[in-house]
Scaffold this active site. Structure first.
Site, PDB file in Angstrom:
ATOM      1  N   ASP A 218       0.836  -1.186   0.000  1.00 58.40           N
ATOM      2  CA  ASP A 218       0.000   0.000   0.000  1.00 58.40           C
ATOM      3  C   ASP A 218       0.882   1.250   0.000  1.00 58.40           C
ATOM      4  O   ASP A 218       1.878   1.326   0.728  1.00 58.40           O
ATOM      5  CB  ASP A 218      -0.890  -0.022   1.238  1.00 58.40           C
ATOM      6  CG  ASP A 218      -1.845   1.138   1.298  1.00 58.40           C
ATOM      7  OD1 ASP A 218      -2.733   1.209   0.436  1.00 58.40           O
ATOM      8  OD2 ASP A 218      -1.704   1.976   2.215  1.00 58.40           O
TER       9      ASP A 218
ATOM     10  N   GLU B 173       1.424   0.179  -4.992  1.00 59.86           N
ATOM     11  CA  GLU B 173       0.947   1.465  -5.499  1.00 59.86           C
ATOM     12  C   GLU B 173       2.118   2.437  -5.619  1.00 59.86           C
ATOM     13  O   GLU B 173       2.701   2.824  -4.606  1.00 59.86           O
ATOM     14  CB  GLU B 173      -0.089   2.060  -4.546  1.00 59.86           C
ATOM     15  CG  GLU B 173      -1.363   1.258  -4.415  1.00 59.86           C
ATOM     16  CD  GLU B 173      -2.316   1.879  -3.411  1.00 59.86           C
ATOM     17  OE1 GLU B 173      -3.478   2.123  -3.782  1.00 59.86           O
ATOM     18  OE2 GLU B 173      -1.907   2.127  -2.262  1.00 59.86           O
TER      19      GLU B 173
END
Length: 784
Positions: A335, A365
């Site tokens: 994340d 990400e």
């Protein structure tokens, strides 16, 4: 005020791999890194604690002083079998401040993570755990990822699971609807995905595990204990062993069906700082701050971990090692990976593949949630040659438009996106990637509007479907959200007798077909194959089950859509032309024939990737009307395997002439000849031997492979040597290489070196002796 980070104790790094608790029935060893503390004690408890109640009030605390061992380490051994007890660390600082903290390395916790727990992990192993086997990937592009929230999967009554919203729902096979459709875990196997990507399943803060009547929903991006499973998904959150055992059973059940497990990990921030897992034991060290000492906010939620610091980097790698060892995890999604420094990400991919398995998946990400002072952020492009992938938001936006609004993309009605779509089809190798393995292709994920709701929004149909105006799971302006959701109908626009003729369905299939046929790693959000809706809620992180739950009744209702997804996945898995592994391979095999006017078409030529199909034609038509296309001449004719009526590996019909009509809002895939599969490559097995035995950071820089030039990592150790596998085109006669440390920090040898591949061997083994600038020895180029 606790003494904060300073140069005197920052350098006190501990390099051992035994921080936290080492348990045996005879004794338990506790180790904690608290370099600024003047004294540290182990506090043993008989209970798991009560929120807001101190140790003095419970009266069950037993303190044992720990001894300082250097490198900021404190430790103590306690004789006897302590299983069933709970513990904390109590740190005292020079200014008199006392902090009592759970173990940052705790692998078991009490309900709501109040205290660390002592358990015998072997007692949590389900039957057959020692023989549990992960499915293996030949290459990252062979993966088909499926993002799923544990609670969403089984909480709806339509599944008929006994363990609704829990880990054990994944162990419940043979669940079917009235029409006989497979549901639950058997649905996943039938769909054909290779990996379930589980949204956060570590212990997180915002759900009260004991309050069955309170709010039970959160996505889980609010870490509390990184190494313990979340308790709200277990049958007994008060038993620290239950969540561990049931998590393992979930993994075991998925592995038994050939499905790997990817964990969504959140090493960019913690839910809290002062009451979090780090600050009380290492004040000022684990978090980034500005020159004034204020927390920086690269995560967008108030703090960010200083991953570039040695003990933070060590913590992250140790945590990942633990999940790989104890839970047999198959990969990790990071994340807000932009908040993690590039050195940490490089070392994670390099070290863990060598230590565990070369086929581990790493992706994340490539952005931040706010401004960060970190200089070497892991953004798009930073992953080049480093063994991990990033989400391709360029391709996502090209296909569907913006995330939550009216903005259109190629599949949602806007011309001019054809070039950006073509860049995504090629695996972003002319955008930000060195190879297709570095891009994760997607149009829908847990963040923002899911695919069905986005298309309805673009079409201006939200009102027609009576979507409520929601924010944080509540009606804007007040009112009963559950009542409003019950009145909504996300499928009011459908003519269900002609499902594959419906415009919204076709746009949905067109978008996902692009993802599933492009070069790179495809990623689906759970339920897209069932036309899942969240009633227009673009940020359902704490919304109710009525919004987030997967409605399994949609499988029978939209079976044609499910079969289309299943067919595309089977096509991808059976034909390596859609899974090319390297930049040079893509450039040689994939040629565009049209890229304008709402049409994108291309050929995969000459048995691409060793495919049994000689040439494959792929055509996408984003216009609402049919278009005419022309195919290259073929004496055998072209076989259609996907069009507006269906998709799969079997021929739907045959096309004789060069002219073909592609229906509006659809794709067509054809092949012209099926022969025996061609060899996709030969393999060079390189053994690198250094006198110092230190292979950290070393890699090969290769050229002339015909498949993927550039960095080639060593992926295992054998007999004291580092081993790398290098794929080369079958007709390759010679491959060049250099040995380098990281990104040219040093070289082992100064001259370009070459490996002779002119023989006919499919597997070539070479040994290179190095260290100290030594040249390769005389065995270079010998085969066996």
């Amino acid at each position: 005020m606790i003494s904060a980070v300073n140069a005197e104790w920052v350098i006190e790094e501990y390099r051992g791999k035994d921080l936290g608790l080492t348990y045996t029935k005879e004794e338990s060893l506790f180790k904690v890194w608290a370099p600024a503390a003047s004294a540290v004690s182990l506090v043993l408890y008989e209970s798991g604690g009560v929120p807001g109640e101190s140790a003095e009030e419970t009266g069950d605390a037993k303190l044992t002083l720990m001894s300082r061992q250097g490198s900021g380490l404190w430790e103590v051994r306690v004789a006897g079998d302590l299983a069933g007890l709970f513990y904390m660390f109590r740190a005292v600082y020079e200014d008199g401040t006392v902090k009592e903290c759970p173990d940052p390395y705790a692998f078991a916790v009490s309900a709501n993570g109040l205290r660390s727990a002592i358990v015998d992990l072997r007692e949590t192993d389900p039957e057959g755990w020692e023989t549990d086997e992960s499915p293996r990937l030949a290459h990252p592009v062979d993966a088909v990822l499926y993002e799923l929230h544990v609670r969403d999967f089984s909480i709806h009554e339509s599944l008929g699971a006994a363990h609704r919203g829990q880990y054990l729902a994944f162990t419940e096979g043979e669940l079917r609807d009235e029409a006989g459709n497979r549901l639950g875990v058997d649905h996943l196997a039938e769909l054909g995905i290779t990996h379930v990507h589980l949204m956060p399943v570590f212990d997180y803060q915002t759900v009260d595990e004991l309050d069955q009547g309170g709010p039970r929903y959160n996505w889980g991006y609010d870490p509390q204990h990184y190494n313990a499973p979340e308790g709200s998904y277990s049958t007994d959150p008060a038993d620290p062993r239950a969540r561990i055992r049931e998590f393992k059973k979930m993994v075991q059940a998925l592995h038994a069906r050939g499905i790997g497990v990817v964990m969504d990990v959140v090493y960019n921030h913690t839910y809290a700082v002062d009451t979090g897992p780090f600050e009380g034991l290492a004040p000022g060290y684990f978090y980034r701050r500005d020159p004034a000492g204020r927390l920086t906010n690269g995560s967008g939620v108030g703090n960010e971990l200083a991953t570039e610091r040695p003990m933070v980097r060590k913590y992250i790698k140790d945590s990942l090692r633990y999940w790989l060892t104890e839970y047999h995890i198959d990969g990790f999604r990071f994340d807000l990976m932009g908040v993690i420094d590039t050195v940490t990400m490089r070392e994670i991919a390099e070290e863990l593949r060598i230590e565990f398995r070369p086929d581990l998946l790493f992706y994340g990400e490539p952005w931040t949630g706010g401004d960060s002072p970190l200089m070497n952020k892991t953004l798009k492009g930073a992953q080049k040659g480093k063994g991990y992938a990033v989400f391709n938001d360029n391709y996502r936006s090209a296909i569907k438009g913006d995330n939550d609004g009216w903005g259109r993309g190629y599949a949602t009605g806007e011309w001019g996106r054809e070039g950006a779509v073509a860049a995504g089809i090629k695996g972003a190798i002319h955008d930000f990637a060195d190879s297709p393995r570095e891009t994760v292709n997607y149009v829908s994920a847990h963040d923002n509007l899911n695919l069905w709701d986005k298309i309805l929004t673009v079409q201006g149909l939200r009102g027609h479907c009576r979507f409520p105006d929601l924010a944080d799971g509540r009606l804007v302006g007040g009112g009963d959200a559950e009542e409003a959701i019950a009145k909504a109908d996300p499928y009011a626009v459908l003519e269900e007798g002609e499902l594959l003729q419906d415009e919204t369905v076709r746009r949905s299939l067109l978008a996902s077909a692009l993802v599933l046929t492009s070069q790179g790693i495809p990623f689906l959000q759970a339920g897209d194959e069932l036309l899942r809706s969240k009633f227009g809620d673009h940020n359902s992180y704490r919304s109710s089950d009525s919004i987030n739950a997967i409605r399994w009744g949609n499988k029978a209702r939209f079976r044609q859509v499910f079969d289309y997804y299943r067919g595309l996945i089977a096509l991808r898995k059976q034909h390596p032309a859609f899974r090319l592994r390297g930049r040079q391979e893509v450039e040689r095999a994939l040629h565009f024939t049209r890229c304008d006017g709402g049409v994108v078409s291309y050929l995969l030529k000459d048995h691409a990737g060793g495919d049994s199909w000689r040439n494959i034609a792929v055509l996408f038509n984003a216009n609402p009307w049919p278009v005419t296309a022309w195919l290259p001449p073929s004496e055998e004719g072209w076989q259609v395997v996907a069009d507006h009526t269906g998709a799969g590996t079997e021929t739907l019909r045959k096309v004789e002439g060069p002219e073909i009509t592609v229906e509006g809002l659809s794709l067509m895939i054809l092949y012209d000849l099926c022969e025996e599969p061609r060899p996709r490559s030969r393999t060079i097995e390189i053994h690198y031997e250094r006198e110092d035995g230190d292979y950290r950071g070393w890699n090969l820089w290769v050229w002339g492979t015909g498949i993927q030039d550039g960095q080639c990592d060593f992926t295992r150790l054998k007999d004291g040597r580092a081993v790398a596998l290098l794929e080369v085109q079958p007709e390759t006669a010679s491959v060049g290489y250099l040995l380098r440390l990281n990104d040219w920090e040093a070289k082992d040898g100064s001259a370009d070196c070459y490996i002779d591949c002119s023989g006919e061997e499919d597997w070539i083994r070479v040994r290179i002796r190095g260290a100290g600038g030594m040249q390769p020895d005389s065995s270079l180029g010998l085969t066996s």
